[in-house]
Every structure is written in structure tokens, then in C-alpha cells.
Design an enzyme around this catalytic site. Structure first.
Site, PDB file in Angstrom:
ATOM      1  N   HIS A 144       0.871  -1.178   0.000  1.00 60.91           N
ATOM      2  CA  HIS A 144       0.000   0.000   0.000  1.00 60.91           C
ATOM      3  C   HIS A 144       0.910   1.232   0.000  1.00 60.91           C
ATOM      4  CE1 HIS A 144      -3.521   2.339   0.577  1.00 60.91           C
ATOM      5  NE2 HIS A 144      -3.845   2.043   1.825  1.00 60.91           N
ATOM      6  N   HIS A 180      -1.886  -1.829 -10.111  1.00 58.62           N
ATOM      7  CA  HIS A 180      -2.891  -1.279  -9.195  1.00 58.62           C
ATOM      8  C   HIS A 180      -4.137  -2.145  -9.258  1.00 58.62           C
ATOM      9  CE1 HIS A 180      -5.532   1.611  -7.207  1.00 58.62           C
ATOM     10  NE2 HIS A 180      -4.417   2.133  -6.739  1.00 58.62           N
ATOM     11  N   ASP A 232       3.145   5.713  -6.642  1.00 59.73           N
ATOM     12  CA  ASP A 232       4.363   5.574  -5.850  1.00 59.73           C
ATOM     13  C   ASP A 232       5.628   5.493  -6.684  1.00 59.73           C
ATOM     14  OD1 ASP A 232       3.203   5.544  -3.273  1.00 59.73           O
ATOM     15  OD2 ASP A 232       2.435   3.548  -3.679  1.00 59.73           O
TER      16      ASP A 232
HETATM   17  N1  CMC Z   1       5.314  -6.525 -10.711  1.00 63.18           N
HETATM   18  C1  CMC Z   1       5.241  -7.722 -11.336  1.00 63.18           C
HETATM   19  N2  CMC Z   1       4.112  -8.424 -11.491  1.00 63.18           N
HETATM   20  C2  CMC Z   1       3.000  -7.879 -10.963  1.00 63.18           C
HETATM   21  C3  CMC Z   1       2.993  -6.654 -10.288  1.00 63.18           C
HETATM   22  C4  CMC Z   1       4.217  -5.965 -10.169  1.00 63.18           C
HETATM   23  N3  CMC Z   1       4.278  -4.776  -9.559  1.00 63.18           N
HETATM   24  N4  CMC Z   1       1.732  -6.376  -9.877  1.00 63.18           N
HETATM   25  C5  CMC Z   1       0.982  -7.390 -10.271  1.00 63.18           C
HETATM   26  N5  CMC Z   1       1.746  -8.322 -10.944  1.00 63.18           N
HETATM   27  C6  CMC Z   1       1.284  -9.546 -11.589  1.00 63.18           C
HETATM   28  C7  CMC Z   1       0.975 -10.642 -10.572  1.00 63.18           C
HETATM   29  O1  CMC Z   1       2.102 -11.442 -10.332  1.00 63.18           O
HETATM   30  C8  CMC Z   1      -0.134 -11.382 -11.273  1.00 63.18           C
HETATM   31  O2  CMC Z   1       0.439 -12.173 -12.273  1.00 63.18           O
HETATM   32  P1  CMC Z   1      -0.167 -13.657 -12.606  1.00 63.18           P
HETATM   33  O3  CMC Z   1      -1.552 -13.380 -13.115  1.00 63.18           O
HETATM   34  O4  CMC Z   1       0.749 -14.231 -13.598  1.00 63.18           O
HETATM   35  O5  CMC Z   1      -0.178 -14.393 -11.284  1.00 63.18           O
HETATM   36  C9  CMC Z   1      -0.927 -10.270 -11.970  1.00 63.18           C
HETATM   37  O6  CMC Z   1       0.032  -9.230 -12.211  1.00 63.18           O
HETATM   38  C10 CMC Z   1      -2.075  -9.727 -11.141  1.00 63.18           C
HETATM   39  O7  CMC Z   1      -1.558  -9.330  -9.889  1.00 63.18           O
HETATM   40  P2  CMC Z   1      -2.379  -9.325  -8.543  1.00 63.18           P
HETATM   41  O8  CMC Z   1      -1.431  -9.449  -7.392  1.00 63.18           O
HETATM   42  O9  CMC Z   1      -3.497 -10.313  -8.632  1.00 63.18           O
HETATM   43  O10 CMC Z   1      -3.002  -7.843  -8.585  1.00 63.18           O
HETATM   44  P3  CMC Z   1      -3.638  -7.097  -7.378  1.00 63.18           P
HETATM   45  O11 CMC Z   1      -4.693  -6.220  -7.940  1.00 63.18           O
HETATM   46  O12 CMC Z   1      -3.998  -8.023  -6.273  1.00 63.18           O
HETATM   47  O13 CMC Z   1      -2.406  -6.224  -6.842  1.00 63.18           O
HETATM   48  C11 CMC Z   1      -0.964  -4.473  -6.309  1.00 63.18           C
HETATM   49  C12 CMC Z   1      -2.304  -4.845  -6.928  1.00 63.18           C
HETATM   50  C13 CMC Z   1      -0.829  -2.943  -6.274  1.00 63.18           C
HETATM   51  C14 CMC Z   1      -0.894  -4.983  -4.847  1.00 63.18           C
HETATM   52  C15 CMC Z   1       0.171  -5.121  -7.121  1.00 63.18           C
HETATM   53  O14 CMC Z   1       0.130  -4.634  -8.462  1.00 63.18           O
HETATM   54  C16 CMC Z   1       1.559  -4.883  -6.519  1.00 63.18           C
HETATM   55  O15 CMC Z   1       1.994  -5.637  -5.663  1.00 63.18           O
HETATM   56  N6  CMC Z   1       2.275  -3.808  -6.990  1.00 63.18           N
HETATM   57  C17 CMC Z   1       3.567  -3.470  -6.436  1.00 63.18           C
HETATM   58  C18 CMC Z   1       3.372  -2.713  -5.132  1.00 63.18           C
HETATM   59  C19 CMC Z   1       2.890  -1.305  -5.371  1.00 63.18           C
HETATM   60  O16 CMC Z   1       3.412  -0.578  -6.205  1.00 63.18           O
HETATM   61  N7  CMC Z   1       1.890  -0.890  -4.576  1.00 63.18           N
HETATM   62  C20 CMC Z   1       1.347   0.486  -4.607  1.00 63.18           C
HETATM   63  C21 CMC Z   1      -0.077   0.504  -5.032  1.00 63.18           C
HETATM   64  S1  CMC Z   1      -0.614   2.143  -5.475  1.00 63.18           S
HETATM   65  C22 CMC Z   1      -0.628   2.999  -3.975  1.00 63.18           C
HETATM   66  C23 CMC Z   1      -1.815   2.690  -3.168  1.00 63.18           C
HETATM   67  O17 CMC Z   1      -2.893   3.215  -3.493  1.00 63.18           O
HETATM   68  O18 CMC Z   1      -1.690   1.952  -2.198  1.00 63.18           O
END
Ligand code: CMC
Length: 422
Positions: free
Chosen positions: A261, A301, A357
Site C-alpha cells: 500500500h 494497481h 508511488d
Molecule cells: N510486478 C510484477 N508483477 C506484478 C505486479 C508488479 N508490480 N503487480 C501485479 N503483478 C502480476 C501478478 O504477479 C499477477 O500475475 P499472474 O496473473 O501471472 O499471477 C498479476 O500481475 C495480477 O496481480 P495481482 O497481485 O493479482 O493484482 P492485485 O490487484 O492483487 O495487486 C498491487 C495490486 C498494487 C498490490 C500489485 O500490483 C503490486 O503488488 N504492486 C507493487 C506494489 C505497489 O506498487 N503498490 C502500490 C499501489 S498504489 C498505492 C496505493 O494506493 O496503495
């Protein structure tokens, strides 16, 4: 085509038809079918837990609006205090309202001396400022016995004012403690962002470049609210127990602290530092894709699947700041990462784009903030978003104490085994 949905329970043949309003249908339909039937929705991926009139977000179109106003216009023309008023009250203030609100916020920036002398001084010398801030917000509530009176609008307004006004004071106090520097008292004659920056950096004479003051204000505007994210949901869930808003804000801040987050901006800088050179970017991207390395922090995101409009504004703000501070050496690595990732099938197919971020950490670092302060910088403006949602929650007749159901996956009933027999 009717705006309804019909759900049939194939076990019993019972059918329920309910209206779809704005793309949402009531879960009470399921209750009507069978009160012991539940929807399994981990992380609330498909669940709207409230009706809200504060922030509109269209992740596919990359749209973010506060109370209907596009974030791009607010970031260009408004100030954080004006936006705070807007989020809390639903309308932009007229000049008189803005003057009163700004005066009130400015005159509530001081905190009780015991907060600094007794509370903050008790932390270990290398305590993380965000851990300190979470506890300090909660401790602040103990100075205001009227905070528990959440049914009184007068009391609610007073706590909101205190929290919005005192967050920068608490934040800078946490930093100054961790740096071993004497605390700087708030200055009621300067703007909200200027006061914060002065409390952070003043040692002897302090002169602030107006471009940095504006950049801070824009960053505050961009982080002020983001509808039902993890921290705001924590605020609503904890607030639904009718605890005082300081305790709820501490819970929201704790949620924000996590690296998935608000902690992501810190993780971005660590990642860029680790990569070390633009030449190492392709190898790093390959590691991310293989799942062997970390995620590409600052990318992706839950809601934005096209672009994050805040990231676009922040990228521009970064260049404004670098004009004053000189460029951040990590910028080239960030630009290369963005270029490589945006052209790569892995990121394209998963709709992963830079989020808020990705560039904010570079700005903070160029402005001199230590990495450990990044999430604190997020928490200062987000406080008003949490409070706007808290206020909305308390006035929403549909809301009760939050209490999801579970899908039990444990043992069936079994008899206790005496210790000697185990
Ligand atoms: N790098 C590499 N792969 C990723 C990333 C990333 N940053 N984010 C998602 N993926 C992949 C993930 O491995 C999955 O792949 P597969 O379908 O092959 O298993 C696919 O994309 C979907 O990911 P998810 O985890 O199901 O997506 P989510 O909606 O649950 O996660 C997230 C959203 C923000 C937690 C995630 O994108 C992440 O961990 N990003 C990096 C951390 C980050 O930058 N967070 C700040 C968010 S914005 C600020 C806020 O509002 O908090």
C-alpha cells in the site's frame, strides 16, 4: 433490457430478482434465497461495502475525481486545504469559508507538550517514523476526552480539525526525533505545506523555494483520497465500531504502512538503489517476470488498469522539483524501467502501469526526505480522506458494525484429548 438480475438456487429451484443500480445489486438477494448462503470474495474484489459520494475512480479510463472535480484540475489550480474542505464538505469553499477553514486549521497545529516530552521521547533512537506516527495518532486521542462523543457533530468537526491540523506537526516531530534534532514549533503565519517543510528542515535561518512549497501541496492533493483502498477500508471497519477517530486513524495509518500500500514508495527507492545502473534494468525485469525476483514496485494497481492519473501528474511535478534540487540520480533507472516494462508483453497483458508511488519517492528523496519518511508523507494528506469517509460512514443509515462472514475450513466437532494422551 431490464435493469435486474435473477439468481436461481439450483438446489431448491428458488429464484430471486433484484434491481441493478449503477452496476450494483444488493447482496440481500442472496440472503433472501437462503440466509445461510454466503458469497466468497477474498479481498472484496467484487464487493461494494458502502455507497460513497466522495471520490470517483474509473480504473479502465484512468479517471480520478474528488467530489466530481477531476484530479488534474485540482492539482493544477487548487490547494491542499481547499481540497480538504471539498472532501469533507462536498463543495469547494467560497472565499469566506476558505479563510475560516484555513485560519482554523492553522490555529490547531500545536500539540500538547507531553506528546513530545513524554511520549515521543520514549521511543528507541532508531524507531521508524511511520511506526512512531501510528502510535502518536492514537496517543493524541487520549488528550481529548470529547473525542469519544462521535454522535455530536460539534465534537466530530473538532476532532477532524485537530487531526488535519496536527498531522504535519506529529509527522515532523517523529522525523526530528529520529534525526536527533530539536523540535520546531508550528508557524501560524505561513501556508500548510510551508509550515510542514519548515518544521521538517529549519535549523537557524530557513528559506523555502516557492516551487518546492507548491510541489508539496500538489503531492498532498494527489494523496488526499482514493476511495475504498486498504487504509480507508481499515478506517471504515474500525470506525464502524464507533471508536474515537484517533484510534480509527491509527488503524488506517497502520494499513497504509504496508509495502503493498503506502509503503510502496519506500520500496521503489530501495529497488532502484539495488538495481544501481540503467544497464542492469533488463536483467532486473527478467527476474521480476520469472517470479524469482521481487515485484516491480510502483507498478500495478488493483483498480487502475490503463494508467494512474496521479502518476502522470507526479512525473511532471518531479521535473519541477528537480529544477530546484538538481536531478535524482535514480531517475534515469526509473525512466528506463518504465520504458522497458511498458513495452514488455508481461506487463502489457497484465495491465501493469506506473502507479502514484513510482515517481513520488524520487521527488521526496530529491527534496531531502529520508526514505523512512515517505509513507509518513502519504499519511499527512490521506488523513483528510480517512476522515471524510469516517464522517460519511457515521451518517449512513445502511451501515452497521463491519462483520464479514467466513467460509469455515477447519475441523469438524471432536472431543478434547487429555494432555497425557497426546
Ligand atoms: N510486478 C510484477 N508483477 C506484478 C505486479 C508488479 N508490480 N503487480 C501485479 N503483478 C502480476 C501478478 O504477479 C499477477 O500475475 P499472474 O496473473 O501471472 O499471477 C498479476 O500481475 C495480477 O496481480 P495481482 O497481485 O493479482 O493484482 P492485485 O490487484 O492483487 O495487486 C498491487 C495490486 C498494487 C498490490 C500489485 O500490483 C503490486 O503488488 N504492486 C507493487 C506494489 C505497489 O506498487 N503498490 C502500490 C499501489 S498504489 C498505492 C496505493 O494506493 O496503495
Amino acid at each position: 433490457m431490464p435493469d435486474t438480475i435473477t439468481i436461481t438456487d439450483d438446489r431448491t429451484g428458488k429464484t430471486v430478482t433484484v434491481p441493478i443500480t449503477d452496476g450494483v445489486f444488493p447482496a440481500s438477494a442472496v440472503r433472501e434465497l437462503d440466509p445461510s448462503l454466503f458469497i466468497y470474495d477474498p479481498a472484496f474484489m467484487q464487493t461494494a461495502a458502502c455507497r460513497s459520494a466522495i471520490t470517483y475512480l474509473d480504473g479502465d479510463a484512468g479517471i480520478l475525481r474528488y467530489r466530481g472535480y477531476p484530479i488534474e484540475q485540482l492539482a493544477e489550480k487548487s490547494t491542499y486545504l481547499e481540497v480538504a474542505y471539498l472532501l469533507l464538505n462536498g463543495e469547494l469553499p467560497n472565499p469566506e469559508q476558505l479563510a475560516t477553514w484555513s485560519h482554523d486549521v492553522t490555529h490547531h497545529t500545536f500539540i500538547h507538550e507531553n506528546m513530545r516530552k513524554r511520549f515521543v521521547d520514549g521511543f528507541h533512537y532508531d524507531a521508524h517514523p511511520m511506526g512512531m506516527l501510528i502510535s502518536a495518532v492514537s496517543a493524541l486521542g487520549t488528550f481529548y476526552n470529547d473525542a469519544k462523543d462521535i454522535d455530536s457533530k460539534e465534537s466530530r468537526d473538532k476532532q477532524i480539525l485537530r487531526l488535519v491540523a496536527k498531522m504535519p506537526t506529529l509527522a515532523s516531530m517523529c522525523y526530528r526525533f529520529s534525526a536527533g534534532l530539536p523540535f520546531v514549533y508550528p508557524d501560524n503565519d505561513i501556508s500548510f505545506p510551508a509550515n510542514f517543510l519548515q518544521m521538517m528542515w529549519k535549523i537557524g535561518e530557513y528559506e523555502l523555494d516557492p516551487r518546492l512549497e507548491r510541489a508539496m501541496d500538489v503531492l498532498f492533493i494527489l494523496h488526499a483520497d482514493h476511495e475504498q483502498n486498504c487504509g480507508t477500508t481499515a478506517m471504515r471497519v474500525v470506525g464502524s465500531s464507533h471508536v474515537d477517530p484517533y484510534s480509527s486513524c491509527a488503524a488506517a495509518a497502520a494499513a497504509l504502512y504496508g509495502p503493498l500500500h503506502g509503503g510502496a514508495n519506500e520500496a521503489v527507492i530501495r529497488m532502484l538503489t539495488e538495481i544501481g545502473h540503467v544497464d542492469n534494468v533488463p536483467k532486473f525485469i527478467e527476474e521480476v517476470k520469472s517470479g524469482k525476483g521481487s515485484r516491480l514496485m510502483g507498478f500495478g494497481h488493483r483498480v487502475y488498469k490503463n494508467f494512474d492519473p496521479r502518476a502522470t501528474i507526479i512525473k511532471k511535478t518531479a521535473y519541477d522539483v528537480f529544477e530546484v534540487t538538481g536531478t535524482n540520480p535514480l531517475l534515469d533507472i526509473a525512466l528506463k524501467l518504465e520504458e522497458v516494462a511498458l513495452a514488455d508483453e508481461y506487463f502489457i497483458s497484465r495491465k501493469l502501469y506506473p502507479n502514484v508511488d513510482f515517481y513520488s519517492g524520487l521527488i521526496y528523496q530529491a527534496m531531502g526526505f529520508p526514505v523512512a519518511m515517505f509513507t509518513v508523507l502519504f499519511a499527512i494528506p490521506r488523513t483528510v480522506g480517512w476522515l471524510a469517509h469516517w464522517q460519511e460512514l457515521l451518517g449512513d443509515k445502511d451501515q452497521k458494525i463491519s462483520r464479514p462472514r467466513q467460509w469455515y475450513a477447519g475441523e469438524d466437532a471432536r472431543d478434547y484429548i487429555d494432555l497425557s494422551a497426546r
